[in-house]
Design a protein around this motif. Structure first.
Motif, PDB file in Angstrom:
ATOM      1  N   LEU A 189     -12.480  29.524 128.172  1.00  0.00           N
ATOM      2  CA  LEU A 189     -13.912  29.733 128.378  1.00  0.00           C
ATOM      3  C   LEU A 189     -14.579  28.453 128.863  1.00  0.00           C
ATOM      4  N   ARG A 190     -14.221  27.334 128.286  1.00  0.00           N
ATOM      5  CA  ARG A 190     -14.775  26.047 128.715  1.00  0.00           C
ATOM      6  C   ARG A 190     -14.415  25.770 130.171  1.00  0.00           C
ATOM      7  N   GLY A 191     -13.176  26.028 130.539  1.00  0.00           N
ATOM      8  CA  GLY A 191     -12.740  25.815 131.922  1.00  0.00           C
ATOM      9  C   GLY A 191     -13.491  26.700 132.902  1.00  0.00           C
ATOM     10  N   LEU A 192     -13.687  27.960 132.534  1.00  0.00           N
ATOM     11  CA  LEU A 192     -14.434  28.870 133.406  1.00  0.00           C
ATOM     12  C   LEU A 192     -15.878  28.418 133.563  1.00  0.00           C
ATOM     13  N   ARG A 193     -16.477  27.970 132.484  1.00  0.00           N
ATOM     14  CA  ARG A 193     -17.874  27.513 132.544  1.00  0.00           C
ATOM     15  C   ARG A 193     -18.006  26.240 133.379  1.00  0.00           C
ATOM     16  N   GLU A 194     -17.049  25.336 133.238  1.00  0.00           N
ATOM     17  CA  GLU A 194     -17.102  24.096 134.021  1.00  0.00           C
ATOM     18  C   GLU A 194     -16.961  24.396 135.509  1.00  0.00           C
ATOM     19  N   ARG A 195     -16.054  25.296 135.852  1.00  0.00           N
ATOM     20  CA  ARG A 195     -15.875  25.650 137.260  1.00  0.00           C
ATOM     21  C   ARG A 195     -17.099  26.349 137.829  1.00  0.00           C
ATOM     22  N   SER A 196     -17.720  27.212 137.041  1.00  0.00           N
ATOM     23  CA  SER A 196     -18.888  27.926 137.562  1.00  0.00           C
ATOM     24  C   SER A 196     -20.084  26.999 137.689  1.00  0.00           C
ATOM     25  N   SER A 197     -20.188  25.988 136.834  1.00  0.00           N
ATOM     26  CA  SER A 197     -21.321  25.073 136.948  1.00  0.00           C
ATOM     27  C   SER A 197     -21.152  24.147 138.149  1.00  0.00           C
ATOM     28  N   VAL A 198     -19.929  23.872 138.554  1.00  0.00           N
ATOM     29  CA  VAL A 198     -19.679  23.039 139.725  1.00  0.00           C
ATOM     30  C   VAL A 198     -20.002  23.808 141.001  1.00  0.00           C
ATOM     31  N   ARG A 199     -19.728  25.103 141.016  1.00  0.00           N
ATOM     32  CA  ARG A 199     -19.911  25.921 142.214  1.00  0.00           C
ATOM     33  C   ARG A 199     -21.353  26.363 142.446  1.00  0.00           C
ATOM     34  N   GLN A 200     -22.167  26.375 141.399  1.00  0.00           N
ATOM     35  CA  GLN A 200     -23.514  26.899 141.543  1.00  0.00           C
ATOM     36  C   GLN A 200     -24.377  25.962 142.376  1.00  0.00           C
ATOM     37  N   PRO A 201     -25.252  26.536 143.213  1.00  0.00           N
ATOM     38  CA  PRO A 201     -26.167  25.706 143.982  1.00  0.00           C
ATOM     39  C   PRO A 201     -27.204  25.102 143.054  1.00  0.00           C
ATOM     40  N   PRO A 202     -27.908  24.076 143.523  1.00  0.00           N
ATOM     41  CA  PRO A 202     -28.931  23.477 142.670  1.00  0.00           C
ATOM     42  C   PRO A 202     -29.942  24.531 142.240  1.00  0.00           C
TER      43      PRO A 202
END
Length: 97
Positions: free
Chosen positions: A63-76
């Motif tokens: 879950l932590r890995g998925l959240r970290e990846r999604s926060s990197v991909r999201q636009p500002p």
């Protein structure tokens, strides 16, 4: 991590069929196929019902890995304002007279 008001998921709500009858190793092998919401559902169930620490650790890491990846991909979250300068707007106006 979880609120105490919302009841935890039942086995029928879990994204892994026959969850109750699977050993932890079999569940670990299926975790990579789940999205963040599904991992969170399984983690909540595991914490509230089975309490298998090794599996909870794997689920938490996933879950932590998925959240970290999604926060990197999201636009500002705040879009940049449109440019207010048109052609020639960057020039300093000359005083008249």
């Amino acid at each position: 991590m979880f609120d105490d008001v919302t009841p935890g998921p039942t086995t029928e709500e879990l994204p892994i069929p026959d969850y109750r009858h699977l050993p932890a190793q079999a569940i670990e092998g299926r975790i990579l196929e789940l999205d963040g919401d599904e991992v969170e559902t399984v983690l909540r169930y595991e914490c509230e019902h089975r309490e298998r620490t090794p599996l909870i650790r794997v689920l938490t890491a996933r879950l932590r890995g998925l959240r970290e990846r999604s926060s990197v991909r999201q636009p500002p979250s705040v879009p940049e304002p449109p440019s207010v300068r048109g052609p020639g707007a960057s020039r300093t106006p000359r005083p008249s007279g």
